[in-house]
Motif scaffolding. Structure first.
Motif, PDB file in Angstrom:
ATOM      1  N   GLU A 135       0.846  -1.202   0.000  1.00 27.00           N
ATOM      2  CA  GLU A 135       0.000   0.000   0.000  1.00 27.00           C
ATOM      3  C   GLU A 135       0.885   1.257   0.000  1.00 27.00           C
ATOM      4  O   GLU A 135       1.763   1.400   0.849  1.00 27.00           O
ATOM      5  CB  GLU A 135      -0.916  -0.008   1.224  1.00 27.00           C
ATOM      6  N   LEU A 146      -4.420   9.589   0.093  1.00 25.32           N
ATOM      7  CA  LEU A 146      -4.956   8.422  -0.594  1.00 25.32           C
ATOM      8  C   LEU A 146      -3.966   7.273  -0.469  1.00 25.32           C
ATOM      9  O   LEU A 146      -2.754   7.476  -0.561  1.00 25.32           O
ATOM     10  CB  LEU A 146      -5.206   8.716  -2.080  1.00 25.32           C
ATOM     11  N   ALA A 148      -3.019   3.650  -2.173  1.00 31.73           N
ATOM     12  CA  ALA A 148      -3.263   2.902  -3.407  1.00 31.73           C
ATOM     13  C   ALA A 148      -2.416   1.633  -3.442  1.00 31.73           C
ATOM     14  O   ALA A 148      -1.299   1.590  -2.932  1.00 31.73           O
ATOM     15  CB  ALA A 148      -2.945   3.773  -4.628  1.00 31.73           C
ATOM     16  N   LYS A 149      -2.992   0.599  -4.043  1.00 35.98           N
ATOM     17  CA  LYS A 149      -2.287  -0.649  -4.308  1.00 35.98           C
ATOM     18  C   LYS A 149      -2.337  -0.914  -5.815  1.00 35.98           C
ATOM     19  O   LYS A 149      -3.338  -0.598  -6.461  1.00 35.98           O
ATOM     20  CB  LYS A 149      -2.935  -1.825  -3.567  1.00 35.98           C
ATOM     21  N   HIS A 188      -8.466  15.108  -4.789  1.00 34.44           N
ATOM     22  CA  HIS A 188      -8.398  13.662  -4.587  1.00 34.44           C
ATOM     23  C   HIS A 188      -9.545  12.943  -5.277  1.00 34.44           C
ATOM     24  O   HIS A 188      -9.433  11.768  -5.631  1.00 34.44           O
ATOM     25  CB  HIS A 188      -8.389  13.337  -3.089  1.00 34.44           C
ATOM     26  N   LEU A 192      -9.969   9.350  -7.532  1.00 35.27           N
ATOM     27  CA  LEU A 192     -10.982   8.321  -7.255  1.00 35.27           C
ATOM     28  C   LEU A 192     -11.863   8.065  -8.475  1.00 35.27           C
ATOM     29  O   LEU A 192     -12.278   6.934  -8.722  1.00 35.27           O
ATOM     30  CB  LEU A 192     -11.844   8.747  -6.059  1.00 35.27           C
ATOM     31  N   ASP A 222      -6.638  -0.994  -5.850  1.00 33.86           N
ATOM     32  CA  ASP A 222      -7.478  -0.444  -4.782  1.00 33.86           C
ATOM     33  C   ASP A 222      -6.984   0.952  -4.431  1.00 33.86           C
ATOM     34  O   ASP A 222      -5.780   1.204  -4.412  1.00 33.86           O
ATOM     35  CB  ASP A 222      -7.414  -1.358  -3.547  1.00 33.86           C
ATOM     36  N   VAL A 223      -7.935   1.852  -4.162  1.00 32.55           N
ATOM     37  CA  VAL A 223      -7.613   3.219  -3.716  1.00 32.55           C
ATOM     38  C   VAL A 223      -8.527   3.544  -2.545  1.00 32.55           C
ATOM     39  O   VAL A 223      -9.754   3.474  -2.659  1.00 32.55           O
ATOM     40  CB  VAL A 223      -7.810   4.261  -4.840  1.00 32.55           C
ATOM     41  N   ASN A 224      -7.951   3.886  -1.412  1.00 32.03           N
ATOM     42  CA  ASN A 224      -8.714   4.234  -0.215  1.00 32.03           C
ATOM     43  C   ASN A 224      -8.357   5.643   0.240  1.00 32.03           C
ATOM     44  O   ASN A 224      -7.222   6.102   0.067  1.00 32.03           O
ATOM     45  CB  ASN A 224      -8.423   3.247   0.924  1.00 32.03           C
ATOM     46  N   VAL A 225      -9.359   6.326   0.836  1.00 30.96           N
ATOM     47  CA  VAL A 225      -9.160   7.689   1.342  1.00 30.96           C
ATOM     48  C   VAL A 225      -8.618   7.608   2.766  1.00 30.96           C
ATOM     49  O   VAL A 225      -9.164   6.874   3.606  1.00 30.96           O
ATOM     50  CB  VAL A 225     -10.474   8.486   1.308  1.00 30.96           C
ATOM     51  N   GLY A 226      -7.563   8.348   3.024  1.00 30.20           N
ATOM     52  CA  GLY A 226      -6.965   8.370   4.351  1.00 30.20           C
ATOM     53  C   GLY A 226      -7.319   9.635   5.123  1.00 30.20           C
ATOM     54  O   GLY A 226      -8.446  10.121   5.084  1.00 30.20           O
TER      55      GLY A 226
END
Length: 326
Positions: A135, A146, A148-149, A188, A192, A222-226
């Motif tokens: 990640e 963000l 991301a993987k 951001h 997404l 995968d993309v996640n908001v931090g």
């Protein structure tokens, strides 16, 4: 005695026979002859003397000959003595030949001696390998973090296997490219909405230069908001500014207290001087009386003026206090 001598001769003959079979592997020679591989008995014996296992060389040579490869026993012996893995090299050459991949014996042995699995490299060249990145955290221009993987599909670059960088370099470069791509995004939400933009930007950077792999594709898995890093930094900056302001205010207060104490000290010093001066007045009056410069009537007039002045100041003070009370 003759029987004992005969037994000794028989035992010596058996030992000599098995010693000859060890140094001259006839069975292996026969197998090679029937397989179409031309190798002499003395050549096999010299392999033993050079501490080269004849079975490894001959069996590998048989396999290579059946596959149509042009390799000599001398080539295989040299690679074995250099510390190489002869069967693996032969398997790699056969696999590359069947897959129409250009791989010479010299390249294969160089890759093997460099510590890489040449057969696995050929397999990766035929069947591309997928590398999953850890990640990667990055911050967009609006301050939102963000994570991301990515999945990186690579194919072995045979020409760069010797001296080329490995998977760790690919992962590091892809991670750097992801951070740069996300950091260049104004919002951001743009990332997404279109995560494929990251893949395109990273691929354009030529990250596989100087590595043992060729990058075929980079897919964002995968993309996640931090966290809101921008807001956090603003809060930290505000707290730092507040502490600076408090420190400056405390400095000004300390300076004001110091100035007040200095003024009090000066006031007390002035009062002390006045008291000293008032103490000299009686002496001056006495000297004036003795010298005849001041008469009795002059002294009474001065006393009356002083009393009149004190009365006026007293009346004036009462008037001010009365006004303030009203």
């Amino acid at each position: 005695m003759e029987g004992l001598a005969l037994i000794v001769i028989i035992i010596a003959g058996v030992i000599l026979f098995f010693t000859i079979l060890y140094f001259i592997p006839v069975n292996l020679w026969i197998t090679a002859q029937f397989s179409g591989v031309r190798v002499g008995l003395f050549e096999l014996m010299f392999m033993r003397l050079r501490k080269v296992p004849p079975s490894i060389v001959v069996n590998s040579l048989i396999t290579a000959t059946k596959a149509g490869l042009d390799i000599t026993t001398s080539d295989l012996e040299t690679h074995y003595l250099a510390g190489g893995n002869v069967p693996t090299v032969i398997k790699a050459l056969i696999s590359a030949d069947k897959a129409n991949i250009r791989l010479t014996f010299k390249q294969a042995t160089a890759i093997d001696l460099a510590g890489r699995d040449v057969f696995e490299a050929v397999q990766i060249s035929v069947n591309p390998k997928v590398i999953n990145t850890p990640e990667v955290a990055a911050v967009a221009a609006d301050g939102i973090q963000l994570m991301a993987k990515a999945r990186v599909t690579v194919r072995a670059n045979i020409a760069q296997l010797v001296g080329g960088a490995g998977e760790e370099t690919i992962l590091a470069r892809v991670g750097e490219g992801i951070v740069t791509s996300i950091g260049s995004a104004a919002m951001h939400t743009d990332v997404l909405e279109n995560p494929d933009k990251i893949s395109k930007l990273v691929l354009q950077r030529g990250l596989d230069a100087g590595t043992a792999f060729e990058i075929l594709s980079i897919d964002i898995a995968d993309v996640n908001v931090g966290e809101n890093i921008g807001a956090k930094l603003q809060i930290d900056q505000a707290n730092a500014d507040l502490k600076v302001a408090e420190a400056k205010a405390e400095e000004r207060r300390a300076m004001a207290v110091a100035e007040e104490q200095e003024m009090r000290a000066k006031s007390q010093e002035a009062r002390a001087k006045v008291i000293l001066a008032e103490a000299d007045v009686p002496k001056a009056l006495a000297d004036a009386f003795r010298s005849g410069n001041l008469g009795v009537m002059d002294y009474y007039k001065m006393q009356n003026i002083q009393a009149d002045t004190d009365m006026r100041e007293s009346i004036s003070g009462q008037g001010d206090s009365g006004k303030s009370s009203k």
